[in-house]
Design a protein around this motif. Structure first.
Motif, PDB file in Angstrom:
ATOM      1  N   LEU A   1      33.250 -10.040 -18.977  1.00 19.94           N
ATOM      2  CA  LEU A   1      32.903  -8.797 -19.659  1.00 19.94           C
ATOM      3  C   LEU A   1      31.996  -7.917 -18.797  1.00 19.94           C
ATOM      4  N   LYS A   2      31.085  -8.537 -18.062  1.00 25.76           N
ATOM      5  CA  LYS A   2      30.177  -7.775 -17.212  1.00 25.76           C
ATOM      6  C   LYS A   2      30.953  -6.998 -16.150  1.00 25.76           C
ATOM      7  N   LEU A   3      32.053  -7.571 -15.667  1.00 28.19           N
ATOM      8  CA  LEU A   3      32.875  -6.906 -14.650  1.00 28.19           C
ATOM      9  C   LEU A   3      33.778  -5.837 -15.265  1.00 28.19           C
ATOM     10  N   LYS A   4      34.186  -6.036 -16.503  1.00 27.82           N
ATOM     11  CA  LYS A   4      35.186  -5.158 -17.117  1.00 27.82           C
ATOM     12  C   LYS A   4      34.615  -4.164 -18.130  1.00 27.82           C
ATOM     13  N   ILE A   5      33.322  -4.232 -18.411  1.00 29.79           N
ATOM     14  CA  ILE A   5      32.778  -3.451 -19.516  1.00 29.79           C
ATOM     15  C   ILE A   5      32.952  -1.955 -19.307  1.00 29.79           C
ATOM     16  N   SER A   6      32.833  -1.478 -18.071  1.00 27.97           N
ATOM     17  CA  SER A   6      32.968  -0.034 -17.820  1.00 27.97           C
ATOM     18  C   SER A   6      34.364   0.463 -18.182  1.00 27.97           C
ATOM     19  N   LYS A   7      35.384  -0.348 -17.883  1.00 26.84           N
ATOM     20  CA  LYS A   7      36.751   0.033 -18.219  1.00 26.84           C
ATOM     21  C   LYS A   7      37.044  -0.147 -19.708  1.00 26.84           C
ATOM     22  N   LEU A   8      36.267  -1.026 -20.358  1.00 23.21           N
ATOM     23  CA  LEU A   8      36.494  -1.294 -21.777  1.00 23.21           C
ATOM     24  C   LEU A   8      35.805  -0.293 -22.700  1.00 23.21           C
ATOM     25  N   VAL A   9      34.856   0.473 -22.157  1.00 20.85           N
ATOM     26  CA  VAL A   9      34.091   1.403 -23.002  1.00 20.85           C
ATOM     27  C   VAL A   9      34.977   2.398 -23.746  1.00 20.85           C
ATOM     28  N   PRO A  10      35.936   3.089 -23.081  1.00 20.14           N
ATOM     29  CA  PRO A  10      36.801   4.007 -23.845  1.00 20.14           C
ATOM     30  C   PRO A  10      37.554   3.313 -24.966  1.00 20.14           C
ATOM     31  N   TRP A  11      37.971   2.060 -24.731  1.00 15.72           N
ATOM     32  CA  TRP A  11      38.691   1.319 -25.760  1.00 15.72           C
ATOM     33  C   TRP A  11      37.751   0.914 -26.894  1.00 15.72           C
ATOM     34  N   LEU A  12      36.488   0.615 -26.565  1.00 18.56           N
ATOM     35  CA  LEU A  12      35.515   0.307 -27.609  1.00 18.56           C
ATOM     36  C   LEU A  12      35.296   1.519 -28.516  1.00 18.56           C
ATOM     37  N   LEU A  13      35.160   2.691 -27.904  1.00 15.25           N
ATOM     38  CA  LEU A  13      34.961   3.910 -28.686  1.00 15.25           C
ATOM     39  C   LEU A  13      36.187   4.244 -29.531  1.00 15.25           C
ATOM     40  N   LEU A  14      37.362   4.101 -28.917  1.00 15.62           N
ATOM     41  CA  LEU A  14      38.595   4.377 -29.654  1.00 15.62           C
ATOM     42  C   LEU A  14      38.791   3.374 -30.782  1.00 15.62           C
ATOM     43  N   GLY A  15      38.527   2.100 -30.496  1.00 13.03           N
ATOM     44  CA  GLY A  15      38.639   1.077 -31.533  1.00 13.03           C
ATOM     45  C   GLY A  15      37.678   1.329 -32.685  1.00 13.03           C
ATOM     46  N   SER A  16      36.474   1.806 -32.368  1.00 12.01           N
ATOM     47  CA  SER A  16      35.507   2.130 -33.410  1.00 12.01           C
ATOM     48  C   SER A  16      36.018   3.259 -34.299  1.00 12.01           C
ATOM     49  N   MET A  17      36.607   4.275 -33.670  1.00 10.18           N
ATOM     50  CA  MET A  17      37.153   5.403 -34.436  1.00 10.18           C
ATOM     51  C   MET A  17      38.281   4.934 -35.353  1.00 10.18           C
ATOM     52  N   LEU A  18      39.154   4.086 -34.833  1.00  9.27           N
ATOM     53  CA  LEU A  18      40.273   3.598 -35.642  1.00  9.27           C
ATOM     54  C   LEU A  18      39.772   2.736 -36.797  1.00  9.27           C
ATOM     55  N   TYR A  19      38.785   1.883 -36.520  1.00  7.07           N
ATOM     56  CA  TYR A  19      38.210   1.048 -37.569  1.00  7.07           C
ATOM     57  C   TYR A  19      37.624   1.911 -38.685  1.00  7.07           C
ATOM     58  N   CYS A  20      36.877   2.950 -38.303  1.00  2.59           N
ATOM     59  CA  CYS A  20      36.276   3.838 -39.292  1.00  2.59           C
ATOM     60  C   CYS A  20      37.341   4.604 -40.056  1.00  2.59           C
ATOM     61  N   LEU A  21      38.404   4.985 -39.369  1.00  2.00           N
ATOM     62  CA  LEU A  21      39.491   5.704 -40.036  1.00  2.00           C
ATOM     63  C   LEU A  21      40.168   4.819 -41.073  1.00  2.00           C
ATOM     64  N   VAL A  22      40.404   3.550 -40.722  1.00  2.00           N
ATOM     65  CA  VAL A  22      41.046   2.624 -41.645  1.00  2.00           C
ATOM     66  C   VAL A  22      40.172   2.391 -42.875  1.00  2.00           C
ATOM     67  N   THR A  23      38.873   2.142 -42.662  1.00  2.00           N
ATOM     68  CA  THR A  23      37.986   1.902 -43.803  1.00  2.00           C
ATOM     69  C   THR A  23      37.846   3.150 -44.672  1.00  2.00           C
ATOM     70  N   THR A  24      37.864   4.325 -44.046  1.00  2.00           N
ATOM     71  CA  THR A  24      37.753   5.567 -44.815  1.00  2.00           C
ATOM     72  C   THR A  24      39.001   5.807 -45.652  1.00  2.00           C
ATOM     73  N   VAL A  25      40.176   5.584 -45.060  1.00  2.00           N
ATOM     74  CA  VAL A  25      41.422   5.742 -45.810  1.00  2.00           C
ATOM     75  C   VAL A  25      41.478   4.745 -46.963  1.00  2.00           C
ATOM     76  N   ALA A  26      41.057   3.512 -46.696  1.00  2.00           N
ATOM     77  CA  ALA A  26      41.047   2.495 -47.756  1.00  2.00           C
ATOM     78  C   ALA A  26      40.114   2.910 -48.893  1.00  2.00           C
ATOM     79  N   PHE A  27      38.945   3.445 -48.535  1.00  2.00           N
ATOM     80  CA  PHE A  27      38.020   3.898 -49.568  1.00  2.00           C
ATOM     81  C   PHE A  27      38.596   5.073 -50.360  1.00  2.00           C
TER      82      PHE A  27
END
Length: 316
Positions: A125-151
């Motif tokens: 993870l220490k080697l790959k974290i910089s490349k994973l950051v955009p995916w972390l942000l995108l995954g967070s947005m998708l997670y929030c979108l799913v929970t919001t739609v469910a609500f």
């Protein structure tokens, strides 16, 4: 609309205005500076991507929460009707969850970058974290979108059920009796996961930094001539992480108290105090981020120096 506002309400609105100004200035500053840097260099570091996303979400959250509190004091019944309440809840839930998730992403980034553990997964993870950051942000947005739609689906179904099963509710009736339940569910349904991630990453980072500082202190005790220039940096990092952990936890608890459905929450003064405390979080942690980031701190110092110079010329 209230024709006359009580002195306590006026004081409450003044404090909210101060908190709004602080949140807009600090978070707007972070977003504006990083956007300017991106426009000039066409690139942003992984850290800058996270704090820019976090600052923008807090910017929106601060405005939304302040607007809610102001309107609820001036128009006490504005959110009694479901048709008015649901759009606000949906918007607030999405922005709030995004802010919490981005804060968790920042904590994970700190943990992976700074902490030192020997596990192979952590090293990868220490080697790959910089490349994973955009995916972390995108995954967070998708997670929030799913929970919001469910609500959204849940709250609408809940209102239809209450509407059809309660004779006392007319077709355009209110849901004031169910407002606290909806608020409590709104906040809790999507915030548990980012809270767990935040606590886990923060605790791991605090343990790692504490071990490292203790190790350096032991070396300096055995060898008086030993001095590691990174000692101060690690101490500052530990203080920053601990303060972030405390502020995040206080915000979560204060927000839960202010929207909760327990009997002692009926005291309006306690709810107002919890709202004050919760509204401090978006600006206070952003100030800590600015002071702890050399680039942001230097730019802010230049802006303040220029402002003082201009003010001095005007007054002279």
């Amino acid at each position: 609309m209230k024709k006359y506002l009580a002195p306590a309400v006026i004081f409450y609105l003044i404090i909210l205005a101060i908190e709004l100004s602080a949140g807009v200035i600090t978070n707007g500053y972070i977003v504006a500076l990083n956007c300017i840097n991106w426009a000039n260099s066409r690139t942003l570091t992984s850290y800058d991507k996270i704090i820019t996303s976090l600052a923008f979400s807090r910017f929106c959250l601060q405005i939304l929460v302040t607007l809610d509190n102001v309107l609820s004091k001036i128009y006490p019944n504005i959110f009694d009707r479901f048709q008015t309440l649901q759009p606000y809840l949906v918007t607030w839930m999405f922005i709030n969850q995004v802010s919490l998730c981005f804060a968790s992403c920042l904590s994970v980034f700190y943990c992976v970058k700074i902490a030192s553990f020997n596990q192979s997964l952590f090293s990868w993870l220490k080697l790959k974290i910089s490349k994973l950051v955009p995916w972390l942000l995108l995954g967070s947005m998708l997670y929030c979108l799913v929970t919001t739609v469910a609500f959204t689906l849940f709250s609408y179904s809940y209102w239809v059920f209450s509407h059809n099963s309660t004779d006392c509710l007319s077709k355009n009736g209110t849901i004031s009796d169910n407002k606290n339940n909806l608020l409590e569910f709104t906040f809790s349904v999507g915030s548990i996961s980012p809270l767990i991630v935040f606590i886990a990453s923060s605790v791991l980072l605090i343990i790692s930094l504490w071990r490292h500082i203790r190790s350096m202190n032991l070396n300096s005790d055995f060898n008086p001539s030993f001095w590691n220039p990174s000692m101060d940096a690690h101490v500052r990092a530990l203080k920053s992480v601990v303060s972030f952990f405390i502020i995040y936890t206080i915000y979560y608890v204060a927000s839960t108290f202010s929207i909760g459905n327990l009997s002692y929450f009926n005291d309006e003064l306690k709810i107002m105090v919890c709202t004050f405390v919760a509204a401090v979080y978006p600006s206070l942690h952003s100030i800590i981020l600015i002071l702890g980031n050399p680039k942001l701190k230097l730019a802010s110092a230049k802006i303040l120096h220029s402002a003082n110079s201009c003010f001095g010329e005007v007054t002279s």
